[in-house]
Design a protein around this motif. Structure first.
Motif, PDB file in Angstrom:
ATOM      1  N   SER A  53     -17.885 -79.384  81.636  1.00  0.00           N
ATOM      2  CA  SER A  53     -18.961 -79.943  80.813  1.00  0.00           C
ATOM      3  C   SER A  53     -19.583 -78.818  80.001  1.00  0.00           C
ATOM      4  O   SER A  53     -19.574 -77.654  80.410  1.00  0.00           O
ATOM      5  CB  SER A  53     -20.027 -80.624  81.683  1.00  0.00           C
ATOM      6  N   ILE A  54     -20.114 -79.178  78.822  1.00  0.00           N
ATOM      7  CA  ILE A  54     -20.810 -78.235  77.957  1.00  0.00           C
ATOM      8  C   ILE A  54     -22.144 -78.858  77.580  1.00  0.00           C
ATOM      9  O   ILE A  54     -22.198 -80.020  77.153  1.00  0.00           O
ATOM     10  CB  ILE A  54     -20.012 -77.929  76.670  1.00  0.00           C
ATOM     11  N   GLY A  55     -23.225 -78.113  77.747  1.00  0.00           N
ATOM     12  CA  GLY A  55     -24.540 -78.631  77.389  1.00  0.00           C
ATOM     13  C   GLY A  55     -25.549 -77.511  77.294  1.00  0.00           C
ATOM     14  O   GLY A  55     -25.282 -76.372  77.699  1.00  0.00           O
ATOM     15  N   ILE A  56     -26.712 -77.834  76.748  1.00  0.00           N
ATOM     16  CA  ILE A  56     -27.753 -76.835  76.509  1.00  0.00           C
ATOM     17  C   ILE A  56     -29.062 -77.281  77.150  1.00  0.00           C
ATOM     18  O   ILE A  56     -29.521 -78.406  76.917  1.00  0.00           O
ATOM     19  CB  ILE A  56     -27.987 -76.628  74.997  1.00  0.00           C
ATOM     20  N   PHE A  57     -29.661 -76.401  77.953  1.00  0.00           N
ATOM     21  CA  PHE A  57     -30.989 -76.626  78.500  1.00  0.00           C
ATOM     22  C   PHE A  57     -32.007 -75.922  77.598  1.00  0.00           C
ATOM     23  O   PHE A  57     -31.913 -74.711  77.389  1.00  0.00           O
ATOM     24  CB  PHE A  57     -31.098 -76.086  79.924  1.00  0.00           C
ATOM     25  N   MET A  90     -19.761 -65.333  71.693  1.00  0.00           N
ATOM     26  CA  MET A  90     -19.901 -65.307  70.240  1.00  0.00           C
ATOM     27  C   MET A  90     -20.797 -66.424  69.704  1.00  0.00           C
ATOM     28  O   MET A  90     -21.170 -66.422  68.527  1.00  0.00           O
ATOM     29  CB  MET A  90     -18.516 -65.422  69.589  1.00  0.00           C
ATOM     30  N   ILE A  91     -21.154 -67.384  70.554  1.00  0.00           N
ATOM     31  CA  ILE A  91     -21.975 -68.510  70.114  1.00  0.00           C
ATOM     32  C   ILE A  91     -23.407 -68.057  69.836  1.00  0.00           C
ATOM     33  O   ILE A  91     -24.003 -67.325  70.625  1.00  0.00           O
ATOM     34  CB  ILE A  91     -21.982 -69.630  71.176  1.00  0.00           C
ATOM     35  N   GLN A 111     -16.459 -75.763  68.168  1.00  0.00           N
ATOM     36  CA  GLN A 111     -15.129 -76.364  68.269  1.00  0.00           C
ATOM     37  C   GLN A 111     -14.168 -75.417  68.973  1.00  0.00           C
ATOM     38  O   GLN A 111     -13.372 -75.823  69.823  1.00  0.00           O
ATOM     39  CB  GLN A 111     -14.602 -76.712  66.876  1.00  0.00           C
ATOM     40  N   LYS A 112     -14.254 -74.129  68.629  1.00  0.00           N
ATOM     41  CA  LYS A 112     -13.412 -73.119  69.284  1.00  0.00           C
ATOM     42  C   LYS A 112     -13.717 -73.054  70.775  1.00  0.00           C
ATOM     43  O   LYS A 112     -12.811 -72.901  71.604  1.00  0.00           O
ATOM     44  CB  LYS A 112     -13.636 -71.762  68.642  1.00  0.00           C
ATOM     45  N   LEU A 113     -15.027 -73.166  71.113  1.00  0.00           N
ATOM     46  CA  LEU A 113     -15.405 -73.131  72.522  1.00  0.00           C
ATOM     47  C   LEU A 113     -14.810 -74.315  73.265  1.00  0.00           C
ATOM     48  O   LEU A 113     -14.249 -74.161  74.365  1.00  0.00           O
ATOM     49  CB  LEU A 113     -16.933 -73.127  72.650  1.00  0.00           C
ATOM     50  N   TYR A 114     -14.918 -75.486  72.685  1.00  0.00           N
ATOM     51  CA  TYR A 114     -14.334 -76.690  73.300  1.00  0.00           C
ATOM     52  C   TYR A 114     -12.822 -76.528  73.492  1.00  0.00           C
ATOM     53  O   TYR A 114     -12.275 -76.844  74.557  1.00  0.00           O
ATOM     54  CB  TYR A 114     -14.629 -77.909  72.428  1.00  0.00           C
ATOM     55  N   GLU A 115     -12.148 -76.009  72.476  1.00  0.00           N
ATOM     56  CA  GLU A 115     -10.692 -75.906  72.539  1.00  0.00           C
ATOM     57  C   GLU A 115     -10.233 -74.880  73.568  1.00  0.00           C
ATOM     58  O   GLU A 115      -9.237 -75.102  74.266  1.00  0.00           O
ATOM     59  CB  GLU A 115     -10.142 -75.573  71.146  1.00  0.00           C
ATOM     60  N   VAL A 116     -10.950 -73.755  73.676  1.00  0.00           N
ATOM     61  CA  VAL A 116     -10.539 -72.774  74.686  1.00  0.00           C
ATOM     62  C   VAL A 116     -10.833 -73.295  76.092  1.00  0.00           C
ATOM     63  O   VAL A 116     -10.082 -73.033  77.036  1.00  0.00           O
ATOM     64  CB  VAL A 116     -11.210 -71.403  74.441  1.00  0.00           C
ATOM     65  N   CYS A 117     -11.909 -74.069  76.243  1.00  0.00           N
ATOM     66  CA  CYS A 117     -12.195 -74.691  77.542  1.00  0.00           C
ATOM     67  C   CYS A 117     -11.098 -75.689  77.913  1.00  0.00           C
ATOM     68  O   CYS A 117     -10.669 -75.761  79.073  1.00  0.00           O
ATOM     69  CB  CYS A 117     -13.548 -75.401  77.503  1.00  0.00           C
ATOM     70  N   LEU A 155     -31.377 -84.975  71.893  1.00  0.00           N
ATOM     71  CA  LEU A 155     -30.293 -85.149  70.931  1.00  0.00           C
ATOM     72  C   LEU A 155     -29.667 -83.815  70.562  1.00  0.00           C
ATOM     73  O   LEU A 155     -30.371 -82.874  70.166  1.00  0.00           O
ATOM     74  CB  LEU A 155     -30.820 -85.840  69.668  1.00  0.00           C
ATOM     75  N   TYR A 156     -28.362 -83.717  70.703  1.00  0.00           N
ATOM     76  CA  TYR A 156     -27.645 -82.530  70.262  1.00  0.00           C
ATOM     77  C   TYR A 156     -27.520 -82.595  68.741  1.00  0.00           C
ATOM     78  O   TYR A 156     -27.031 -83.567  68.181  1.00  0.00           O
ATOM     79  CB  TYR A 156     -26.255 -82.490  70.904  1.00  0.00           C
ATOM     80  N   THR A 157     -27.983 -81.548  68.066  1.00  0.00           N
ATOM     81  CA  THR A 157     -28.058 -81.557  66.605  1.00  0.00           C
ATOM     82  C   THR A 157     -27.058 -80.611  65.943  1.00  0.00           C
ATOM     83  O   THR A 157     -27.108 -80.404  64.728  1.00  0.00           O
ATOM     84  CB  THR A 157     -29.469 -81.187  66.143  1.00  0.00           C
ATOM     85  N   GLY A 158     -26.160 -80.035  66.731  1.00  0.00           N
ATOM     86  CA  GLY A 158     -25.162 -79.136  66.174  1.00  0.00           C
ATOM     87  C   GLY A 158     -23.949 -79.909  65.649  1.00  0.00           C
ATOM     88  O   GLY A 158     -23.908 -81.142  65.657  1.00  0.00           O
ATOM     89  N   PRO A 159     -22.935 -79.169  65.203  1.00  0.00           N
ATOM     90  CA  PRO A 159     -21.719 -79.810  64.674  1.00  0.00           C
ATOM     91  C   PRO A 159     -21.029 -80.676  65.736  1.00  0.00           C
ATOM     92  O   PRO A 159     -20.959 -80.289  66.897  1.00  0.00           O
ATOM     93  CB  PRO A 159     -20.830 -78.618  64.288  1.00  0.00           C
ATOM     94  N   ALA A 160     -20.548 -81.839  65.307  1.00  0.00           N
ATOM     95  CA  ALA A 160     -19.839 -82.721  66.233  1.00  0.00           C
ATOM     96  C   ALA A 160     -18.465 -82.153  66.533  1.00  0.00           C
ATOM     97  O   ALA A 160     -17.819 -81.529  65.686  1.00  0.00           O
ATOM     98  CB  ALA A 160     -19.707 -84.107  65.619  1.00  0.00           C
ATOM     99  N   LEU A 161     -18.012 -82.368  67.758  1.00  0.00           N
ATOM    100  CA  LEU A 161     -16.686 -81.914  68.156  1.00  0.00           C
ATOM    101  C   LEU A 161     -15.615 -82.862  67.627  1.00  0.00           C
ATOM    102  O   LEU A 161     -15.823 -84.072  67.534  1.00  0.00           O
ATOM    103  CB  LEU A 161     -16.589 -81.849  69.680  1.00  0.00           C
ATOM    104  N   LYS A 162     -14.480 -82.292  67.280  1.00  0.00           N
ATOM    105  CA  LYS A 162     -13.309 -83.090  66.911  1.00  0.00           C
ATOM    106  C   LYS A 162     -12.401 -83.157  68.134  1.00  0.00           C
ATOM    107  O   LYS A 162     -11.726 -82.186  68.474  1.00  0.00           O
ATOM    108  CB  LYS A 162     -12.581 -82.429  65.734  1.00  0.00           C
ATOM    109  N   LEU A 163     -12.467 -84.278  68.823  1.00  0.00           N
ATOM    110  CA  LEU A 163     -11.745 -84.433  70.090  1.00  0.00           C
ATOM    111  C   LEU A 163     -10.291 -84.839  69.868  1.00  0.00           C
ATOM    112  O   LEU A 163      -9.948 -85.455  68.878  1.00  0.00           O
ATOM    113  CB  LEU A 163     -12.463 -85.456  70.967  1.00  0.00           C
TER     114      LEU A 163
END
Length: 245
Positions: free
Chosen positions: A90-94, A42-43, A12-18, A237-245
């Motif tokens: 965009s944010i994603g994981i390979f 830090m992730i 969530q912090k990563l999304y917000e700083v982006c 499928l992304y299995t981590g915490p959902a973002l609060k948009l």
């Protein structure tokens, strides 16, 4: 050893700083980019739902690795876990199986932050060398080597800029690995940001102009091509915490 406790606030912090640091034209400033990189560094795998995979990789070369088959997909396909995308980033994981390769590809007009979350990958990257001759070539261009070596988690994020830092890069997984990518702005066909793939092309430099331009660094000629049919990236499928948009 990285923490195995999930921090639901980390992504969530990563999304917000982006959100406050990146725009449709990329980072708002060098300081903004540094702020994003600091949070990305830090992730950990547990912050994005990859703690089981990370633990399996830690024992990959040991006798206990027999359990790894229950953790990783049996398919050799590379998998992409989409987290978020807007016009600015965009944010994603390979998730890349051992020995699999993401071929050389570019990020036109884009800034890219890549962090290896677990595992080891060999990274090869280049930047274009702009010459009068190369501008007349539609598919073959000279490029200088920027990076050629292995990277293992935990490590800091790599940053690629539109014109420097290794904007054309490739990954080869030594072990199963996961790479968290932030693209700013993201790929967009309508805005001319296509993902193109490249391979080395034999060509000489009889005048020595390119050797002088690269100051002794390795340079190669790259030509655009279409990867083989066995190069597959599947949505996962992304299995981590959902973002609060």
């Amino acid at each position: 050893m990285p923490s195995t406790t999930m921090d639901a606030n980390a992504i969530q912090k990563l999304y917000e700083v982006c959100k406050v640091s990146l725009s449709e034209k990329g980072p708002l400033s060098s300081e903004s980019l540094d702020n994003v990189r600091a949070v990305l560094d830090m992730i950990t795998p547990s912050d994005v739902g990859l703690e089981c995979e990370a633990e399996a990789v830690r024992v990959w070369r040991s006798p206990r690795a027999l359990s790894r088959k229950r953790v990783f997909h049996s398919s050799p396909a590379i998998r992409y876990r989409h987290i978020y995308e807007c016009k600015s980033f965009s944010i994603g994981i390979f998730c890349i199986p051992a020995s699999s390769i993401i071929p050389l590809h570019n990020h036109p007009g884009m800034t890219v932050l890549s962090k290896i979350l677990y595992g080891t990958a060999h990274v090869k990257s280049y930047d274009w060398i702009d010459t009068a001759e190369s501008l007349n070539l539609s598919k073959v261009r000279p490029a200088k080597a920027v990076r050629d070596g292995e990277m293992s988690a935990p490590c800091g994020a790599m940053v690629l800029h539109p014109e420097e830092g290794g904007n054309i890069h490739a990954f080869r997984a030594i072990t199963p690995c996961a790479i968290l990518d932030i693209l700013t702005p993201p790929y967009s066909s309508e805005d001319g940001r296509h993902c193109s793939y490249f391979r080395r092309c034999p060509r000489s430099d009889p005048s020595g102009v390119l050797l002088n331009r690269t100051k002794g660094s390795e340079f190669v000629w790259l030509e655009e091509y279409q990867p083989h049919d066995n190069f597959i990236i599947r949505r996962d499928l992304y299995t981590g915490p959902a973002l609060k948009l």
